[in-house]
Design an enzyme around this catalytic site. Sequence first.
Site, PDB file in Angstrom:
ATOM      1  N   THR A  61      13.090  51.437  35.589  1.00  0.00           N
ATOM      2  CA  THR A  61      12.952  50.806  36.907  1.00  0.00           C
ATOM      3  C   THR A  61      14.106  51.238  37.803  1.00  0.00           C
ATOM      4  O   THR A  61      15.224  51.438  37.321  1.00  0.00           O
ATOM      5  CB  THR A  61      12.982  49.271  36.740  1.00  0.00           C
ATOM      6  OG1 THR A  61      11.872  48.881  35.933  1.00  0.00           O
ATOM      7  CG2 THR A  61      12.888  48.559  38.087  1.00  0.00           C
TER       8      THR A  61
ATOM      9  N   THR B 163      16.092  55.789  41.087  1.00  0.00           N
ATOM     10  CA  THR B 163      16.098  57.066  40.365  1.00  0.00           C
ATOM     11  C   THR B 163      14.786  57.223  39.596  1.00  0.00           C
ATOM     12  O   THR B 163      14.164  58.293  39.612  1.00  0.00           O
ATOM     13  CB  THR B 163      17.311  57.149  39.407  1.00  0.00           C
ATOM     14  OG1 THR B 163      18.481  56.699  40.093  1.00  0.00           O
ATOM     15  CG2 THR B 163      17.519  58.565  38.911  1.00  0.00           C
TER      16      THR B 163
ATOM     17  N   LYS C 290      23.108  47.965  33.021  1.00  0.00           N
ATOM     18  CA  LYS C 290      21.825  48.104  33.706  1.00  0.00           C
ATOM     19  C   LYS C 290      21.411  46.728  34.247  1.00  0.00           C
ATOM     20  O   LYS C 290      21.998  45.720  33.917  1.00  0.00           O
ATOM     21  CB  LYS C 290      20.755  48.627  32.748  1.00  0.00           C
ATOM     22  CG  LYS C 290      21.021  50.069  32.339  1.00  0.00           C
ATOM     23  CD  LYS C 290      19.917  50.659  31.460  1.00  0.00           C
ATOM     24  CE  LYS C 290      18.536  50.361  31.902  1.00  0.00           C
ATOM     25  NZ  LYS C 290      18.253  50.730  33.305  1.00  0.00           N
TER      26      LYS C 290
ATOM     27  N   GLY D  11      20.683  46.284  37.735  1.00  0.00           N
ATOM     28  CA  GLY D  11      20.883  46.139  39.172  1.00  0.00           C
ATOM     29  C   GLY D  11      19.580  45.794  39.886  1.00  0.00           C
ATOM     30  O   GLY D  11      19.573  45.094  40.896  1.00  0.00           O
TER      31      GLY D  11
ATOM     32  N   GLU E  25      13.491  46.301  30.278  1.00  0.00           N
ATOM     33  CA  GLU E  25      14.068  47.631  30.015  1.00  0.00           C
ATOM     34  C   GLU E  25      14.619  47.685  28.593  1.00  0.00           C
ATOM     35  O   GLU E  25      14.426  48.673  27.870  1.00  0.00           O
ATOM     36  CB  GLU E  25      15.186  47.925  31.023  1.00  0.00           C
ATOM     37  CG  GLU E  25      14.670  48.135  32.438  1.00  0.00           C
ATOM     38  CD  GLU E  25      15.770  48.244  33.488  1.00  0.00           C
ATOM     39  OE1 GLU E  25      15.470  48.721  34.572  1.00  0.00           O
ATOM     40  OE2 GLU E  25      16.913  47.838  33.214  1.00  0.00           O
TER      41      GLU E  25
ATOM     42  N   LYS F 155      27.653  57.242  38.733  1.00  0.00           N
ATOM     43  CA  LYS F 155      27.418  56.193  37.725  1.00  0.00           C
ATOM     44  C   LYS F 155      28.305  56.369  36.483  1.00  0.00           C
ATOM     45  O   LYS F 155      28.395  55.468  35.660  1.00  0.00           O
ATOM     46  CB  LYS F 155      25.946  56.192  37.300  1.00  0.00           C
ATOM     47  CG  LYS F 155      24.943  56.068  38.440  1.00  0.00           C
ATOM     48  CD  LYS F 155      25.023  54.735  39.116  1.00  0.00           C
ATOM     49  CE  LYS F 155      23.977  54.530  40.205  1.00  0.00           C
ATOM     50  NZ  LYS F 155      22.627  54.399  39.743  1.00  0.00           N
TER      51      LYS F 155
HETATM   52  C1  5RP Z   1      17.101  48.296  37.105  1.00  0.00           C
HETATM   53  C2  5RP Z   1      18.080  49.209  36.492  1.00  0.00           C
HETATM   54  C3  5RP Z   1      18.298  50.539  37.149  1.00  0.00           C
HETATM   55  O1  5RP Z   1      18.127  51.537  36.211  1.00  0.00           O
HETATM   56  C4  5RP Z   1      19.688  50.600  37.708  1.00  0.00           C
HETATM   57  O2  5RP Z   1      19.890  49.479  38.545  1.00  0.00           O
HETATM   58  C5  5RP Z   1      19.898  51.890  38.506  1.00  0.00           C
HETATM   59  O3  5RP Z   1      19.135  51.822  39.663  1.00  0.00           O
HETATM   60  P1  5RP Z   1      19.043  53.015  40.676  1.00  0.00           P
HETATM   61  O4  5RP Z   1      18.317  54.121  40.001  1.00  0.00           O
HETATM   62  O5  5RP Z   1      18.262  52.429  41.833  1.00  0.00           O
HETATM   63  O6  5RP Z   1      20.451  53.414  41.088  1.00  0.00           O
HETATM   64  O7  5RP Z   1      18.717  48.933  35.510  1.00  0.00           O
HETATM   65  O8  5RP Z   1      17.073  47.045  36.478  1.00  0.00           O
END
Ligand code: 5RP
Length: 218
Positions: A28, A31, A94, A96, A103, A121
């Site tokens: 999710t 990315t 993870k 965010g 996940e 990251k």
């Molecule tokens: C969602 C996640 C995402 O992988 C993480 O927040 C990275 O997000 P992005 O690809 O938008 O930077 O853990 O629950």
Amino acid sequence: MTQDELKKAAAHAALDYITEGTIVGVGTGSTVNHFIDALAGMRERIRGAVSSSEASSARLRAHGIDVFDLNSIDTLPVYVDGADEIDAGFAMIKGGGGALTREKIVAAVAERFVCICDASKRVDVLGRFPLPVEVIPMASSHVARALRRLGGEPRMREGFVTDNGNLILDVHGLSIDTPIEMEARINQIVGVVTNGLFAERGADILLLATAGGVERYV
Ligand code: 5RP
């Protein structure tokens, strides 16, 4: 390159890890959205996907990719997902996007976890990014008190409910030197569904997009 272009480059590199005729584990986030869009280009060559969120499921279906119930499959060769932070040992923060529990479940089934990230990251010590903790609503105050005793400053993610009907506490101010131990300690607090440390089961492969290209680490 912009951060979004880097995310897209990492996402496209992940196609190399998809075996034809298989079901693909899909994470999710922004990315992963690039990954889903790229996966659509080979949708006739995969069986379908299992997804870690309602948002990713909707995007997969919009591309005509079948979404399977995780309980209907026995094996999952690859899970592709992003991260908010990843350290040298491939432990991650993870969640965010708030999808951490699903996940973690899909990652637990997968044989290989391919993490796709832009270079921002990559960190030496996890914890600058607030650690998401999914909690059962009636336990949120109890869990917040316990997290403060661990040295963190939990803040309720306002106006957010997870796909599982729960709440998220984002824990600021933790410096996570021992991610496996911290992951286990937080999961032991009654009322915690799971926390966003992916250390016990970290990534297996990191595709890190930099201005010079996508670096591959195993
Ligand atoms: C969602 C996640 C995402 O992988 C993480 O927040 C990275 O997000 P992005 O690809 O938008 O930077 O853990 O629950």
